[in-house]
Design a protein around this motif. Structure first.
Motif, PDB file in Angstrom:
ATOM      1  N   GLY A  14      -7.582   9.501  12.211  1.00 48.49           N
ATOM      2  CA  GLY A  14      -7.158   9.878  10.874  1.00 48.49           C
ATOM      3  C   GLY A  14      -6.104   8.910  10.394  1.00 48.49           C
ATOM      4  N   SER A  15      -6.061   8.677   9.093  1.00 51.11           N
ATOM      5  CA  SER A  15      -5.111   7.715   8.570  1.00 51.11           C
ATOM      6  C   SER A  15      -3.715   8.321   8.485  1.00 51.11           C
ATOM      7  CB  SER A  15      -5.565   7.228   7.191  1.00 51.11           C
ATOM      8  OG  SER A  15      -5.632   8.314   6.286  1.00 51.11           O
ATOM      9  N   MET A  16      -2.733   7.453   8.289  1.00 53.94           N
ATOM     10  CA  MET A  16      -1.342   7.860   8.120  1.00 53.94           C
ATOM     11  C   MET A  16      -0.879   7.464   6.726  1.00 53.94           C
ATOM     12  SD  MET A  16       0.468   6.690  11.697  1.00 53.94           S
ATOM     13  CE  MET A  16       2.031   7.485  11.263  1.00 53.94           C
ATOM     14  N   TRP A  17      -0.107   8.328   6.095  1.00 57.01           N
ATOM     15  CA  TRP A  17       0.455   8.029   4.786  1.00 57.01           C
ATOM     16  C   TRP A  17       1.965   7.858   4.901  1.00 57.01           C
ATOM     17  CZ3 TRP A  17      -1.848   6.936   0.212  1.00 57.01           C
ATOM     18  CH2 TRP A  17      -3.234   7.173   0.122  1.00 57.01           C
ATOM     19  N   ILE A  18       2.439   6.685   4.517  1.00 60.51           N
ATOM     20  CA  ILE A  18       3.853   6.346   4.622  1.00 60.51           C
ATOM     21  C   ILE A  18       4.355   5.853   3.270  1.00 60.51           C
ATOM     22  CG2 ILE A  18       5.544   4.837   5.748  1.00 60.51           C
ATOM     23  CD1 ILE A  18       3.691   4.734   8.181  1.00 60.51           C
ATOM     24  N   ASP A  19       5.456   6.409   2.823  1.00 62.02           N
ATOM     25  CA  ASP A  19       6.122   5.939   1.604  1.00 62.02           C
ATOM     26  C   ASP A  19       6.974   4.739   1.999  1.00 62.02           C
ATOM     27  OD1 ASP A  19       7.740   5.515  -0.631  1.00 62.02           O
ATOM     28  OD2 ASP A  19       7.990   7.637  -1.060  1.00 62.02           O
ATOM     29  N   LEU A 173      -4.740 -10.280  -0.746  1.00 62.88           N
ATOM     30  CA  LEU A 173      -3.631  -9.840   0.091  1.00 62.88           C
ATOM     31  C   LEU A 173      -3.686  -8.328   0.287  1.00 62.88           C
ATOM     32  CD1 LEU A 173      -0.608 -11.886  -1.327  1.00 62.88           C
ATOM     33  CD2 LEU A 173      -1.648 -12.118   0.937  1.00 62.88           C
ATOM     34  N   PRO A 174      -3.074  -7.827   1.365  1.00 63.96           N
ATOM     35  CA  PRO A 174      -2.961  -6.375   1.544  1.00 63.96           C
ATOM     36  C   PRO A 174      -2.074  -5.753   0.471  1.00 63.96           C
ATOM     37  CG  PRO A 174      -2.585  -7.543   3.620  1.00 63.96           C
ATOM     38  CD  PRO A 174      -2.571  -8.575   2.531  1.00 63.96           C
ATOM     39  N   ALA A 175      -2.247  -4.463   0.262  1.00 61.52           N
ATOM     40  CA  ALA A 175      -1.507  -3.732  -0.768  1.00 61.52           C
ATOM     41  C   ALA A 175      -0.679  -2.626  -0.133  1.00 61.52           C
ATOM     42  CB  ALA A 175      -2.477  -3.128  -1.781  1.00 61.52           C
ATOM     43  N   LEU A 176       0.540  -2.449  -0.643  1.00 56.29           N
ATOM     44  CA  LEU A 176       1.408  -1.357  -0.210  1.00 56.29           C
ATOM     45  C   LEU A 176       1.756  -0.482  -1.403  1.00 56.29           C
ATOM     46  CD1 LEU A 176       4.032  -3.019   2.192  1.00 56.29           C
ATOM     47  CD2 LEU A 176       1.829  -1.983   2.755  1.00 56.29           C
ATOM     48  N   GLY A 177       2.123   0.759  -1.106  1.00 57.36           N
ATOM     49  CA  GLY A 177       2.593   1.679  -2.122  1.00 57.36           C
ATOM     50  C   GLY A 177       3.876   2.339  -1.685  1.00 57.36           C
ATOM     51  N   GLY A 178       4.756   2.594  -2.635  1.00 56.17           N
ATOM     52  CA  GLY A 178       6.010   3.274  -2.343  1.00 56.17           C
ATOM     53  C   GLY A 178       6.547   3.954  -3.586  1.00 56.17           C
ATOM     54  N   SER A 179       7.307   4.998  -3.385  1.00 54.13           N
ATOM     55  CA  SER A 179       7.788   5.786  -4.518  1.00 54.13           C
ATOM     56  C   SER A 179       8.931   5.115  -5.263  1.00 54.13           C
ATOM     57  CB  SER A 179       8.248   7.162  -4.038  1.00 54.13           C
ATOM     58  OG  SER A 179       9.387   7.049  -3.195  1.00 54.13           O
ATOM     59  N   ALA A 191       2.389   5.888  -2.202  1.00 51.92           N
ATOM     60  CA  ALA A 191       2.570   5.677  -0.764  1.00 51.92           C
ATOM     61  C   ALA A 191       1.480   4.737  -0.262  1.00 51.92           C
ATOM     62  CB  ALA A 191       2.543   7.011  -0.014  1.00 51.92           C
ATOM     63  N   THR A 192       1.510   4.484   1.024  1.00 53.49           N
ATOM     64  CA  THR A 192       0.553   3.567   1.647  1.00 53.49           C
ATOM     65  C   THR A 192      -0.253   4.296   2.700  1.00 53.49           C
ATOM     66  OG1 THR A 192       2.112   1.742   1.342  1.00 53.49           O
ATOM     67  CG2 THR A 192       0.277   1.379   2.870  1.00 53.49           C
ATOM     68  N   GLU A 193      -1.565   4.168   2.626  1.00 55.09           N
ATOM     69  CA  GLU A 193      -2.432   4.701   3.664  1.00 55.09           C
ATOM     70  C   GLU A 193      -2.620   3.626   4.732  1.00 55.09           C
ATOM     71  OE1 GLU A 193      -6.757   6.897   4.261  1.00 55.09           O
ATOM     72  OE2 GLU A 193      -6.505   5.482   2.598  1.00 55.09           O
ATOM     73  N   PHE A 194      -2.213   3.951   5.954  1.00 54.01           N
ATOM     74  CA  PHE A 194      -2.382   3.033   7.080  1.00 54.01           C
ATOM     75  C   PHE A 194      -3.590   3.471   7.892  1.00 54.01           C
ATOM     76  CE2 PHE A 194       1.903   2.031   5.900  1.00 54.01           C
ATOM     77  CZ  PHE A 194       2.023   0.678   6.213  1.00 54.01           C
ATOM     78  N   LEU A 195      -4.419   2.508   8.227  1.00 54.58           N
ATOM     79  CA  LEU A 195      -5.693   2.779   8.881  1.00 54.58           C
ATOM     80  C   LEU A 195      -5.645   2.495  10.373  1.00 54.58           C
ATOM     81  CD1 LEU A 195      -7.809   1.219   6.034  1.00 54.58           C
ATOM     82  CD2 LEU A 195      -7.232   3.633   6.380  1.00 54.58           C
TER      83      LEU A 195
END
Length: 222
Positions: A14-19, A173-179, A191-195
């Motif tokens: 399962g993926s992880m979601w990190i801000d 390039l890879p993409a990140l998300g943050g609040s 946020a960012t979904e890490f696979l």
């Protein structure tokens, strides 16, 4: 293709979601207590946060013990103010990256080189947000030495995030998300979904470098 491979390798976990872009009162521009940040993140279903205080990596040192007591994944970086926009740096261990003796208008290319020399990675933050002469905007397309781009920022209007996402895909390039949170209600807006599993900064950086991540609006945010 890299993203698809990462999804296959992560199957069963399962993926992880990190801000990946959070501030607390140690940025000295808000009153958000680290404990409130952590408990809000847990309440909405995030798996971790990265605290990126303004100007200083060392400023966020007090938050680590609080996260341990809460049993929650908390990593640390820094948000750097350069002459061409804001830059998120991950993987440094102190403030020795700052060779200029000031906190703002730092030379972007030289900052990137300094962070890379220390083994860190650099990610332009909210590159299409306009805030005067130090906005990056389409200068992003020619920027060298970055590992990813923050495509989803919780403080942006949707159009700014759309432009960042389009540019990032163009650059492959890879993409990140943050609040970019400065108050509890904003935590997890993006946020960012890490696979692949992220347990520390080393595995965080490995995942970014492998492209095993994607920024997005976090569905648990409300």
């Amino acid at each position: 293709r890299v993203l698809a491979d990462a999804r296959r390798s992560f199957r069963g976990y399962g993926s992880m979601w990190i801000d990946c872009h959070c501030h607390t009162r140690f940025s000295y521009d808000n009153w958000l207590e680290p404990l409130d940040l952590i408990r809000r993140a847990k309440a909405i279903g995030l798996d971790g946060v990265v605290v990126t205080e303004h100007h200083s990596y060392e400023a966020s040192a007090p938050v680590e013990a609080i996260a341990r007591d809460e049993g929650f994944l908390l990593l640390r970086g820094v948000e750097i103010s350069t002459d061409r926009g804001h830059l998120l740096a991950y993987g440094i261990e102190d403030d020795s990256w700052n060779k200029w003796g000031r906190d703002t208008w730092l030379p972007l290319d030289e900052v990137i080189a300094s962070v890379l020399d220390l083994g860190g990675i650099c990610v332009p933050a909210h590159p299409y947000r306009e805030f005067g002469v130090c906005s990056l905007l389409d200068g992003l397309l020619d920027l060298q030495g970055i590992a990813a781009v923050e495509t989803h920022n919780g403080g942006n209007i949707a159009g700014d995030n759309d432009l960042a996402l389009t540019a990032t895909r163009h650059m492959a390039l890879p993409a990140l998300g943050g609040s970019d949170c400065h108050k509890a209600a904003a935590v997890g807006r993006c946020a960012t979904e890490f696979l692949r599993p992220v347990t520390d900064m080393a595995s965080f950086i490995d995942a970014v470098r492998a492209g095993a991540c994607r920024g997005d609006y976090f569905k648990g945010w409300k």
